[in-house]
Write a protein that holds these residues in place. Structure first.
Motif, short mmCIF file in Angstrom:
data_model
loop_
_atom_site.label_atom_id
_atom_site.label_comp_id
_atom_site.label_asym_id
_atom_site.label_seq_id
_atom_site.Cartn_x
_atom_site.Cartn_y
_atom_site.Cartn_z
N THR A 279 0.84 -1.21 0.00
CA THR A 279 0.00 0.00 0.00
C THR A 279 0.87 1.26 0.00
OG1 THR A 279 -0.11 -0.07 2.42
CG2 THR A 279 -1.91 -1.15 1.20
N PRO A 280 1.78 1.42 -0.96
CA PRO A 280 2.70 2.57 -0.92
C PRO A 280 2.00 3.92 -1.03
CG PRO A 280 2.87 1.39 -3.01
CD PRO A 280 2.06 0.53 -2.10
N ALA A 281 0.94 4.03 -1.81
CA ALA A 281 0.26 5.33 -1.95
C ALA A 281 -0.43 5.72 -0.65
CB ALA A 281 -0.75 5.26 -3.10
N ASN A 282 -1.13 4.78 -0.02
CA ASN A 282 -1.78 5.07 1.26
C ASN A 282 -0.76 5.38 2.34
OD1 ASN A 282 -4.93 4.57 1.38
ND2 ASN A 282 -4.09 3.12 -0.10
N ARG A 283 0.34 4.63 2.34
CA ARG A 283 1.36 4.88 3.37
C ARG A 283 1.96 6.27 3.21
NH1 ARG A 283 3.55 1.40 6.61
NH2 ARG A 283 2.86 -0.38 5.35
N MET A 284 2.19 6.69 1.97
CA MET A 284 2.77 8.01 1.74
C MET A 284 1.80 9.11 2.18
SD MET A 284 5.23 9.92 0.87
CE MET A 284 6.38 8.81 0.03
N LEU A 285 0.52 8.99 1.84
CA LEU A 285 -0.45 10.01 2.26
C LEU A 285 -0.56 10.07 3.78
CD1 LEU A 285 -3.35 9.62 -0.35
CD2 LEU A 285 -1.62 11.41 -0.22
N HIS A 286 -0.57 8.91 4.42
CA HIS A 286 -0.60 8.87 5.89
C HIS A 286 0.61 9.61 6.46
CE1 HIS A 286 0.36 6.74 9.79
NE2 HIS A 286 -0.84 7.21 10.01
N THR A 287 1.80 9.35 5.91
CA THR A 287 3.02 9.99 6.41
C THR A 287 2.98 11.50 6.20
OG1 THR A 287 4.31 7.99 5.96
CG2 THR A 287 5.53 10.04 6.19
N LEU A 288 2.54 11.93 5.03
CA LEU A 288 2.50 13.37 4.75
C LEU A 288 1.57 14.11 5.70
CD1 LEU A 288 2.52 13.32 0.84
CD2 LEU A 288 4.37 14.08 2.35
N VAL A 289 0.39 13.53 5.98
CA VAL A 289 -0.53 14.18 6.92
C VAL A 289 0.06 14.18 8.32
CG1 VAL A 289 -2.81 14.05 8.00
CG2 VAL A 289 -2.58 13.70 5.54
N LYS A 290 0.70 13.09 8.73
CA LYS A 290 1.34 13.06 10.05
C LYS A 290 2.44 14.12 10.14
CE LYS A 290 0.50 10.37 12.89
NZ LYS A 290 -0.55 10.38 13.96
N LEU A 291 3.18 14.33 9.08
CA LEU A 291 4.21 15.37 9.07
C LEU A 291 3.58 16.76 9.24
CD1 LEU A 291 6.51 14.02 6.23
CD2 LEU A 291 7.15 14.28 8.63
N LEU A 292 2.47 17.00 8.54
CA LEU A 292 1.80 18.29 8.68
C LEU A 292 1.23 18.44 10.09
CD1 LEU A 292 -0.03 18.47 5.25
CD2 LEU A 292 1.85 19.92 6.03
N GLU A 293 0.69 17.36 10.65
CA GLU A 293 0.19 17.42 12.04
C GLU A 293 1.31 17.78 13.01
OE1 GLU A 293 -3.53 14.23 12.25
OE2 GLU A 293 -1.58 13.72 13.11
N SER A 294 2.51 17.26 12.76
CA SER A 294 3.61 17.47 13.70
C SER A 294 4.02 18.94 13.78
CB SER A 294 4.82 16.61 13.28
OG SER A 294 5.44 17.13 12.11
N LYS A 295 3.67 19.73 12.79
CA LYS A 295 4.00 21.15 12.81
C LYS A 295 3.16 21.94 13.80
CE LYS A 295 4.60 23.09 8.77
NZ LYS A 295 4.34 23.50 7.37
N THR A 296 1.97 21.40 14.12
CA THR A 296 1.05 22.13 15.01
C THR A 296 0.81 21.44 16.34
OG1 THR A 296 -0.85 21.07 13.96
CG2 THR A 296 -0.15 23.18 13.06
N GLN A 297 1.12 20.13 16.41
CA GLN A 297 0.88 19.39 17.65
C GLN A 297 2.11 19.47 18.55
OE1 GLN A 297 -2.07 17.79 18.46
NE2 GLN A 297 -2.82 18.85 16.65
N PRO A 298 1.91 19.62 19.88
CA PRO A 298 3.05 19.64 20.80
C PRO A 298 3.75 18.30 20.80
CG PRO A 298 0.98 19.49 22.01
CD PRO A 298 0.62 19.74 20.58
N ALA A 299 5.06 18.33 21.00
CA ALA A 299 5.84 17.10 21.05
C ALA A 299 5.41 16.23 22.22
CB ALA A 299 7.33 17.43 21.15
N SER A 300 5.29 14.91 21.99
CA SER A 300 4.85 14.00 23.06
C SER A 300 6.05 13.53 23.87
CB SER A 300 4.14 12.80 22.44
OG SER A 300 4.95 12.15 21.50
#
Length: 300
Positions: A279-300
């Motif tokens: 599932t390379p396309a789904n995995r890439m989209l998941h990763t890109l959204v997680k990267l964008l989330e990391s810009k606004t979410q506080p570090a855990s």
């Protein structure tokens, strides 16, 4: 009926508002800013061709669910377990809980947490919270409900309230079809911050969506899921019927909130890995959204 909506965001407020407008006793359980506005002015229900304020009860606490015959469970998939635990002490023994959520495993999680009847429900609606206590409906609104002892009564009430409702023995397949639609649109809308109608006009977008859909279908088939209808036609129809709609993932990212991407493209990627389906396309989209989330979410 007495109806409680757990998670009074856009989906919960739309369906709760429709039932309240039809005369049912509805309580919306949500965030303080929305609850305060609804207590002051009623729920502002902005429909296509109609704009009204509907009187409903509103609360920030799960205890408000007490006595409800029907519970519309509309929290984010990330909050399913904690919200179920909060509801459990207050639910009537004979309550029916409808899971109006994205993803394919929320009803199973609810059944593990609650002794009451739970019915998975597929939701097709374009709606947004346009302000505190103000839900704006952009299109569609139909529901597909899993059979249960009370499903026919509930479906009749929803239909009478203006909500097209179908009872289906293949809700699992319908949930997977909805998951595929979300996987095709949600991440791309979030990354681009474009609505569906403009998204599909961008060069390469529809071809990328076809790759995502093909992976999802392969995972579904490997998991023994029977997909109803024509999936490709359903994907195309979303942009045609909801051209101005931004995905829920796009709305979450725009507000700096955590999205449900782990339960959408992330779920397909994990399930594909388990079943041996790439599932390379789904995995890439998941990763890109997680990267964008990391810009606004506080570090855990």
């Amino acid at each position: 009926m007495k109806v409680a909506v757990m998670g009074a965001g856009a989906v919960g407020c739309y369906y709760g508002g429709m039932l309240a407008r039809a005369g049912h006793d509805v309580v919306l359980i949500g965030r303080p800013q929305h609850v305060d506005a609804i207590r002051r002015n009623g729920l502002h229900l902005e429909l296509q061709g109609d704009d009204c304020h509907v009187r409903v009860e509103a609360s920030t606490g799960a205890a408000a669910v007490a006595g409800a015959q029907l519970v519309l469970f509309c929290v984010k998939s990330t909050d399913t377990d904690s919200a179920a635990a909060a509801l459990k002490p207050h639910l009537a023994p004979d309550a029916l809980v409808l899971s109006l959520q994205n993803g394919v495993d929320n009803a199973e999680r609810l059944r593990a947490a609650l002794p009451q009847a739970v019915a998975a429900t597929v939701v097709y609606v374009a709606a947004e919270m346009a302000g505190p206590g103000h839900v704006r409906h952009h299109g569609r609104g139909e529901l597909v409900i899993e059979p249960s002892n009370a499903s026919e009564t509930v479906a009749a009430a929803l239909i009478e309230a203006g909500v097209p409702t179908e009872i289906s023995a293949n809700v699992r397949g319908a949930l997977w079809t909805k998951l595929i639609l979300n996987c095709a649109y949600n991440a791309l809308s979030a990354i681009s911050q474009l609505p569906y109608g403009k998204l599909v006009q961008v060069e390469g977008a529809t071809a990328s969506m076809r790759d995502v859909v093909a992976e999802c279908v392969a995972v579904a088939h490997a998991d023994g899921v029977t997909l109803p209808g024509d999936v490709d036609a359903a994907v195309k129809r979303i942009a045609e019927t909801m051209p101005g709609q931004f995905s829920s993932t796009a709305q979450d990212l725009a507000r700096g909130k955590r999205s449900e991407i782990d339960h959408l493209n992330g779920y397909v990627a994990r399930r594909g890995e388990t079943l041996g389906v790439p599932t390379p396309a789904n995995r890439m989209l998941h990763t890109l959204v997680k990267l964008l989330e990391s810009k606004t979410q506080p570090a855990s």
